[in-house]
Design a protein around this motif. Sequence first.
Motif, mmCIF file in Angstrom:
data_model
loop_
_atom_site.group_PDB
_atom_site.id
_atom_site.type_symbol
_atom_site.label_atom_id
_atom_site.label_comp_id
_atom_site.label_asym_id
_atom_site.label_seq_id
_atom_site.Cartn_x
_atom_site.Cartn_y
_atom_site.Cartn_z
ATOM 1 N N LEU B 37 0.834 -1.210 0.000
ATOM 2 C CA LEU B 37 0.000 0.000 0.000
ATOM 3 C C LEU B 37 0.862 1.251 0.000
ATOM 4 N N VAL B 40 2.145 1.982 -3.353
ATOM 5 C CA VAL B 40 1.079 2.511 -4.216
ATOM 6 C C VAL B 40 0.852 3.991 -3.886
ATOM 7 N N TYR B 41 0.747 4.309 -2.612
ATOM 8 C CA TYR B 41 0.489 5.709 -2.221
ATOM 9 C C TYR B 41 1.629 6.615 -2.662
ATOM 10 N N ASN B 42 2.852 6.129 -2.507
ATOM 11 C CA ASN B 42 4.002 6.968 -2.848
ATOM 12 C C ASN B 42 4.134 7.192 -4.352
ATOM 13 N N TYR B 44 1.671 7.830 -6.348
ATOM 14 C CA TYR B 44 0.639 8.723 -6.879
ATOM 15 C C TYR B 44 1.134 10.149 -7.032
ATOM 16 N N ARG B 46 -0.586 13.430 -6.624
ATOM 17 C CA ARG B 46 -1.843 14.025 -6.161
ATOM 18 C C ARG B 46 -1.932 15.464 -6.643
ATOM 19 N N PHE C 56 -6.841 1.715 -2.036
ATOM 20 C CA PHE C 56 -5.665 2.005 -2.857
ATOM 21 C C PHE C 56 -5.544 3.484 -3.216
ATOM 22 N N GLU C 57 -6.635 4.202 -3.064
ATOM 23 C CA GLU C 57 -6.623 5.624 -3.423
ATOM 24 C C GLU C 57 -6.119 6.510 -2.287
ATOM 25 N N ARG C 59 -4.332 7.298 1.246
ATOM 26 C CA ARG C 59 -3.296 6.889 2.197
ATOM 27 C C ARG C 59 -3.878 6.681 3.598
ATOM 28 N N ASN C 188 -3.779 17.792 -0.033
ATOM 29 C CA ASN C 188 -3.346 16.630 -0.802
ATOM 30 C C ASN C 188 -4.498 15.999 -1.590
ATOM 31 N N ASP C 189 -5.658 16.656 -1.548
ATOM 32 C CA ASP C 189 -6.826 16.156 -2.272
ATOM 33 C C ASP C 189 -7.144 14.717 -1.860
#
Lengths: 398, 50, 507
Positions: B37, B40-42, B44, B46, C56-57, C59, C188-189
């Motif tokens: 996870l 995956v977050y890193n 992105y 945003r 997954f979207e 954090r 950070n939306d």
Amino acid sequence: MKDLKHLIYFEDLLQEANNELVKQAAADGKKALGYTCYFVPEVLLNLGGCFSVRLRAPGTSNTDIGTYYMTNKTCPFTRSILERSMEGGYNFLSAMFSSETCQMMHRAHEYFDIMGLVKEQNPDFFLSMMDVPFVTTKAAYEHYENQLRKHILEPLEKVYGVDISDKAIRAAIGEHNEICDIISELGELRKLPNPPITSYEFHVLQLVSECCPQYLIKDKLLETLKEVRKRKVDPKPNYRARIVVTGSEVDDPAFTKLLEDCGVYVVADRYCYGSLPGREQIEIREGESALTAVARHYLSTSECPRFMNKEKQVQRRSYLKQLVNDYDADGVLYLQMKFCEYWSYERVMGVHDMNEVEGIPCIGVEKEYTMASAGQLRTRFQAFVESIEIKKLQGGKM
Amino acid sequence: MKKKLLIGALSVVPLSMLIYWFNLDNKLLYYGVRPILNKVYNSYQRNVSL
Amino acid sequence: MADERKRFYKGSGIAKHREWRGLKDTFYDYLQWVVNLGILAQFAAKSPVRIVKGLFEYRWFGGYIGALHMTDKCTAGLRGPALRTAHIQMHAIMKGTTGMLADSMIGDRRFGDTDAADKFVMLEQTMCPEIVAGFPNLKALPLEVLQGLLGTYMDQNLAPFYMDIMENVGLPADSCRLSANAAGVAINDDYPEVGACLITNNMPCDSSTMNSQLIERRIKIPTTVAGIPMRWEDESTDRYALAQMKEVIKFIEDTTGEKFDEKAFFKVMKQHNKEVRNEFEVWEYAKTPYTAFGNVISPLFHAFYFTFSGGSMPYIDKAAKKALKVAEKAYKNKTVSFDKARHRMITWGGPGCYFVDFNTWAYNCWGVLVPAQMDMFSGNVIISEDDLDDALLGIAHNYERGVMRRHLTGGYQHLLEVWDEAEKFNCDMVLVYDDITCKGAMGLAGVVNDQAKDKNKHLVWVQNDMFDHRTISRNEMRRQFSEYMTAVMQEEPLDESLVDFDDYEGW
């Protein structure tokens, strides 16, 4: 330019809260009413037999007592006020008016109650604290007016027999507007490309009008205005950049002096204890009571970041932009007192909006209450001024 | 088939007890899922903006 | 439980195996773990695709995989009735939290347009949901708490990411962490795009007032402000408070097209009042040596139902009554659930949310039982069940007395109620959390110290940085408390291995 005749006198008055004029007014039998926040209408503290004293803590070099009680992680201004009040520096007060608007400031004021300050000198002394709305709806205006009545007028009448009638408030508004006229005219002169008043001098005059009994200082202020009107200016203005300063509490003219030393001319003082807002005429509309006019005036003109409704958020930005235009400013400086929650967020958003949205050069700095970090501030200000000069040279539009 | 299903169903209980006792659920989540996870977050981009 | 720390991996704090509580209690704990799995399975089943997308979207969503771990650490050392009440309450918390998470994802426009999105009224920060009770077709959903407070309970590494974003844009590090986290999520939306409208508010403090304004800039739905009076003991503020509630209701009507339904409203208010009365009963047990309520989960349950239920989650009342039955039996049988307790301590001030199980640790390491903490006393307003104006005013009062607000606003005397409450709950120790960014509490630090001397009370200060374990780690918090226990209370730890250990990396 030739020095102003009464400048040194005014500077001396600002050296302590219980200055010569405050003592004279107290000797005249008038009640000294203390406050710090714009939400406590200065005009109501100048009803017959009373005079307002906007509290400062000049020359506070250490805040050991204030820090013990409020820790070293709270607003240094409020700690300094607490320090001074614990030392007895405000024992001349007949009452203290406060509002639960800012957590740290109202906490510092609560110590008047907690510690029974001033009571020994004056058993009639009281602290009165009111509630202030966060929005400017119709209900909010009514609420604010009720709070003014309940927490300022009624206690004054009950404890000191002050006349709080509509007639008395109208008279106080009349006198208040006279002071505003003087300060506003002096302030307007800052719009000139080569102003006949320095930003330091203006700051001194504005503070003096807040911290001294207005009925005793008015003549000298008027004299100063006449002097400035006729003042011969230097051939060239003595600044490199014209800046609107906004932010939290700035009650030390030495700070404005520091800005001047860095080449800044503070065209507009849009900070707490400044004149914008603060020195506009209070207008009483047809059919409304004087108190309603006061409530409407202070709530609608306030630029406190505490207001949450969109209209007020938009107002704060557009007001700044208007000041930049009206005063032909080159940029905006956001000042935030250290540990101030309101202005820390406002500074973040405001600096972004000014730079990115409005295209107005803007920086934000954090400052202590005292001039302890003057060296660091000087570097920031000088860099800002240079960036503005470079932008001008490159033909960038302001 | 039915016998297999029955054995399967009955073994859920001791299996779950083993997972419970050896804290396999949290171990899987912490050492297995969490790093994935975070990756995956890193990864992105945003829409970071005021 | 001696040498309990051997059971954990260094750094991560993950247990090598679960706690042995004796055969009966361990089997009971296992069954509750199965129930928790069932709750999680039900959660996933509500909308598996959207929930996985959300995981997954966002954090912050990832922090919730620490839920089972959190349950374990909050129930560490519990036996008998205390273990049972803890699990009963924890199930309700888990059910409610997963329900809200699921709703957030089901209504999230980011994963595709959906009618469900417009069925939610978003409430900011610690604003409880009673105001939405009169709209039976709408549901209240919290904004910020799911992305901050609850997540931090589960994963101490969650909030620093968002707080760093705020510091990168210039917010000072001394600003309230809770608000900084919420603002960072916005920048950070990372907020779900859900809801028909948003009610922002000024709770509980200055920084919340400001972070609301920042968050609004990134929210695409209509917003309004519920600016509840600060001087909540002043009856002259009631008229305005009521006016504010009516404005909020009108705003909801205007933006959703729904009409306020008094019958539905009062039905929920009745339920709200049940929740409050249950809580008062819990306190009566907590004051005694035979309490089955203590440490972490009971106050968490209170904070949970205050902030999220407000009468709208019927299982809250069920869980409370079930727990009270257990407590009643324990009391009648004079069962001492917390038999290691050598001291009783009330905690006050802003806790280190990244150390949600501090009370459990204090009990297991030092034999200090926490029967009460400050947030328990927030809200607790009985609301009128038949007069609308009275009821709306009751809701306003409930907000005014909300979490943190109850004690930090409206007058200094509220923060200083700690001594009275310590007496009522028979506590010989008082712990005040020195949240280093909480200006409201810090303003009275010296007075608290002075009063402790006057009252000759054991007062221990534990500094923390609310959401940021990097400034003051859990181990640093343990060190502060342990120093006090050895130097002042002259106690030896019950379990030496729990005094000093590394769990910096872990959840």
